[in-house]
Every structure is written in C-alpha cells, then in structure tokens.
Design an enzyme around this catalytic site. Structure first.
Site, PDB file in Angstrom:
ATOM      1  CD  GLN A   1      24.470  -0.316 -23.207  1.00  0.00           C
ATOM      2  OE1 GLN A   1      23.934  -0.675 -22.152  1.00  0.00           O
ATOM      3  NE2 GLN A   1      25.572  -0.872 -23.649  1.00  0.00           N
TER       4      GLN A   1
ATOM      5  CB  THR B   1       0.478  -7.041 -14.347  1.00  0.00           C
ATOM      6  OG1 THR B   1      -0.518  -7.948 -14.832  1.00  0.00           O
ATOM      7  CG2 THR B   1       0.760  -7.320 -12.878  1.00  0.00           C
TER       8      THR B   1
ATOM      9  CD  GLN C   1      24.913   6.035 -39.511  1.00  0.00           C
ATOM     10  OE1 GLN C   1      25.307   4.858 -39.525  1.00  0.00           O
ATOM     11  NE2 GLN C   1      24.611   6.671 -40.612  1.00  0.00           N
TER      12      GLN C   1
ATOM     13  CB  ILE D   1      -0.969  -0.012   1.208  1.00  0.00           C
ATOM     14  CG1 ILE D   1      -1.953  -1.179   1.069  1.00  0.00           C
ATOM     15  CG2 ILE D   1      -1.719   1.309   1.298  1.00  0.00           C
ATOM     16  CD1 ILE D   1      -2.912  -1.087  -0.104  1.00  0.00           C
TER      17      ILE D   1
ATOM     18  CD  GLN E   1      -9.040  10.565 -12.406  1.00  0.00           C
ATOM     19  OE1 GLN E   1      -9.915  11.040 -13.101  1.00  0.00           O
ATOM     20  NE2 GLN E   1      -8.771  11.015 -11.197  1.00  0.00           N
ATOM     21  CD  GLU E   2      -4.899   2.589  -9.736  1.00  0.00           C
ATOM     22  OE1 GLU E   2      -6.038   2.466  -9.268  1.00  0.00           O
ATOM     23  OE2 GLU E   2      -3.904   1.971  -9.302  1.00  0.00           O
ATOM     24  NE  ARG E   3      -5.912  -0.520 -14.884  1.00  0.00           N
ATOM     25  CZ  ARG E   3      -6.901  -1.368 -14.664  1.00  0.00           C
ATOM     26  NH1 ARG E   3      -7.976  -1.359 -15.411  1.00  0.00           N
ATOM     27  NH2 ARG E   3      -6.805  -2.240 -13.678  1.00  0.00           N
TER      28      ARG E   3
END
Ligand SMILES: Cc1cc2nc3c(=O)[nH]c(=O)nc-3n(C[C@H](O)[C@H](O)[C@H](O)COP(=O)(O)OP(=O)(O)OC[C@H]3O[C@@H](n4cnc5c(N)ncnc54)[C@H](O)[C@@H]3O)c2cc1C
Length: 374
Positions: A333, A362, A276, A154, A238-240
């Site tokens: 990287q 998920t 490049q 939480i 909305q959360e997503r």
C-alpha cells in the site's frame, strides 16, 4: 550480519556467519541476475542445483559419510534467510534439504542412505513429500512394490530424480497401513504432469505426478511397513519451522524495501515517511516483525536442542505466515501503484506470500493441532 536478538545468539559461531556470506554471494551471483527469466519459465535450471551442491548448500546437515557436512539446523535456517533476503522463490532448496532428504537419513537403511543421500548433496533435486496421497497404493508382487496413483502439487516435481511416495500398503489399516517408498523417476510407469501455473512462487516448479504400475524393488521402502504416518508426524515440526523462517525473512525483506521506498518517494511535497500514518503503521509492523523474529529464533533454538513440539511449530507456522500476508499487504500500500508492478520487489513479496498460509498444512489445520493440546 543478521542481528540475533535472542537466545539463538549463543548458538551462532563465526562459521555460521561465513556460511551466511557464502549463501549471500551464491544468490547474488547465481540466482538474482537470472531470477526474472526463471519466473517466466516457471522453473530453475538443473545446472543451478549442481552449482549449489558444489558450494555446499545442499544436504549440509547430512553426515559427512553421506556427502554432507554434518552441520546443525542453524545452517539450514541461514540458507533460508538468505534466499528470503534475495527474494528468490526458486530453487526450492529448503524443501530438498530440510523436508525431504531427512526422510532418507532418519528412516533409510545404510544402503539406502549410501545410494541416495550423496546424490542429493551433490545436486540431484528431491521433491516435496506426498502427505495426502491416501489414494496411492503399493502392492507387493514378488520382491517388488507395484505403485498406482497420483499426487498433485508437488514442488520440485519437474526436476526430481527421486520421489518419496506416501502409499497405502495395507488399505484396511488406515493411517497404520501407510508407508514411505522411494521411487527413482527414471522407473517405467512414472510420469510428470505439466508444470502448474501459480499466482506466485513462480520460479519454483509445482507438478502433478502419476504412478502407473510403477515397480520398485522391495528394499525401496523407508523404515518398516505401516510406519509412514508416524514418520511424517515426526518430521512435520521441522517443515513448519522452515515455513516460519521463510515468513520472517520475507517480512524483514518487505520492511527493508518499503523503508527505502518511503524515504525516497514524495507526495504533496513531502517524503511518504513524513506522513504520520506511514510512521505509525511502519512502527506497528516493525514491532510485530521483531516479535516474530524473537519467537522464531526461540523455535530454532528449541529445535537445535531437539525440543520443538508439534503445537509450538504449528503456532510459529500459522502466526508468522498470517503476519507475512498482513505485512506485505500494508507495505505494498505504501508503494501506491508502483507496488502493483512486478519489477518492484514488494509485488513479488506480495504474490509469493499467499501460499505460505496454505502449504505445509493449512493455517486452519495448525489451529486444530494447537487446539488439541489445550
Ligand atoms: C504451490 C504449492 C506447493 C505444494 N507443494 C507440496 C509438496 O511438495 N508436497 C505436498 O505433499 N504437498 C504440497 N502442496 C500441497 C499443500 O500442502 C496442500 O495444498 C495443503 O495441505 C492443503 O490441502 P488441499 O489443497 O487439499 O486443501 P483442502 O484440504 O481441500 O482444504 C480446503 C480448505 O478447507 C480447510 N479445511 C480442511 N480441513 C479442515 C479442518 N479439519 N478444519 C478446518 N478447516 C479445514 C482448509 O484449511 C482450507 O482452507 C503444495 C501446494 C501448493 C499450492
């Protein structure tokens, strides 16, 4: 000013840009200088929440009668973007503003709203909702609910004064026997577990919460009994979207810091950007970042019109967070060994990115949701 390249530009007013300035100054002054220390401590101080409340950064989308500013969701998006720009994993403002407090507004009675929303706007943190706590039960005893159970992971759990618990009020009915109940954390029988140690998002606290015979008055139920699952489903787009906005902000920050680095750092007598490979890779990432920005701005515009559906929100969440992880990995990287050092912004962006594919449902679950609409 963030350049809005899409239809969202039409929604942006000078007031929104003033609010962006306020947010930016708040993070520069109140958060960035202390963030490293809070990462070590695993939490931000409660005082920061009060300061944010004073600056109008909490509950601004709540109606004025409950202490908010009656602002639209674009204000929330701007706060999230500025927090992303500042690379601040804590405090979890958007979780409070856009994920949890809206449950009180949408499903609370007038009395419940009057009691809790003004406090949330002035700086009493409310933690993450408790979606999967199917084992937590609430049984009526006289005019009280008696709650038993626990829930791990939480966010804001260490600081919270109020928790919204998803509990089985009628276990025989499955999802239809699920209800949302507000619990003040000073109530007897409520306990917080330790602050969990995480790979990233280190300044944001995450905890297990325990409920042992916690008695709360019957009128702490939000909406009707058995409505919990429906209420959660209504609020999840909305959360997503919030997570997708965070992802795009992080992608843009990663590119900004990486471009500065590759223009300065030299190898084999050349700047890194003169290879490049560097230019091609960064050109690809910049293109993808642009696509992500256009898509997410479109989702925000849809949400402002009340038209953001479950599948589109799921697409935004999974696609942008996958992209976030790809971008931070490629950008790290280009930093070589320095990218692995915590003092470099890209290291923090890398560590903070990973959880985005996990929480809020998920990315596999997002694909399930999209798949159901095919
Ligand atoms: C830092 C952090 C903060 C969090 N904050 C909160 C919070 O405030 N409130 C809250 O309620 N929760 C919070 N969570 C919990 C988070 O939402 C869950 O961890 C997440 O939803 C995944 O659930 P799980 O951990 O039980 O994984 P599991 O459900 O056990 O999943 C394990 C793996 O199985 C896969 N899987 C599961 N079901 C399916 C399926 N049907 N099809 C295909 N693959 C599947 C998953 O995608 C995953 O890869 C937080 C988590 C973290 C790590």
């Amino acid at each position: 000013m963030t350049t809005r390249v899409t239809a969202l530009a039409a929604h942006t007013t000078p007031e929104h840009e003033m609010f962006r300035d306020t947010c930016r100054r708040f993070f520069e002054k109140e958060v960035t200088p202390f963030h490293m220390k809070w990462e070590e401590e695993g939490i931000v101080p409660r005082e920061l929440w009060r300061k944010a409340g004073e600056q109008g950064l909490l509950g601004m989308t709540m109606p004025e009668e409950y202490g908010g500013a009656g602002a639209d969701f674009l204000y929330s998006a701007i706060l999230i973007e500025e927090q992303g720009r500042a690379l601040a994993s804590g405090p979890a403002f958007s979780l409070h503003n856009d994920i949890v407090v809206p449950y009180l507004l949408h499903y609370g009675t007038k009395e419940q709203k009057k009691k809790w929303i003004p406090k949330a706007c002035s700086g009493e943190p409310v933690p993450g909702s408790d979606l999967q706590s199917v084992k937590t039960t609430a049984v009526m005893d006289g005019n009280h609910w008696v709650i038993n159970g626990s829930k791990t992971f939480i966010s804001n759990g260490q600081l919270a004064d109020l928790v919204i618990v998803v509990a089985k009020t009628d276990p025989k009915l499955g999802a239809k026997g699920t209800s949302l109940i507000a619990v003040e954390t000073k109530t007897d029988g409520f306990k917080r577990g330790r602050n969990l140690e995480k790979i990233g998002m280190k300044a944001q606290d995450t905890s297990e919460l325990f409920f042992q015979d916690v008695r709360v008055p019957a009128d702490h139920l939000l909406g009707g009994p058995g409505m919990g699952f429906v209420q959660l489903m209504q609020q999840l787009p909305q959360e997503r979207l919030v997570i997708a906005i965070q992802a795009v902000a992080a992608i843009e920050a990663a590119l900004t810091h990486t471009l500065a680095y590759v223009k300065e750092r030299k190898a084999f007598g050349k700047q890194i950007i003169d290879f490049q490979n560097t230019r091609f890779k960064l050109a690809e990432l910049k293109t993808k970042a642009h696509i992500a920005r256009v898509f997410v701005d479109d989702c925000i515009a849809r949400h402002l019109r009340g038209e953001l559906d479950v599948a589109t929100a799921a697409m935004a969440k999974y696609w942008t967070t996958d992209l976030q992880c790809e971008v931070v990995d490629e950008c790290l990287q280009f930093h070589g060994g320095y990218g692995y050092m915590w003092e470099f912004p890209i290291a923090r962006l890398y560590a903070d990115a990973r959880v985005q594919k996990i929480y809020g449902g998920t990315n596999e679950i997002m694909k399930e949701l999209i798949g159901r609409t095919l």
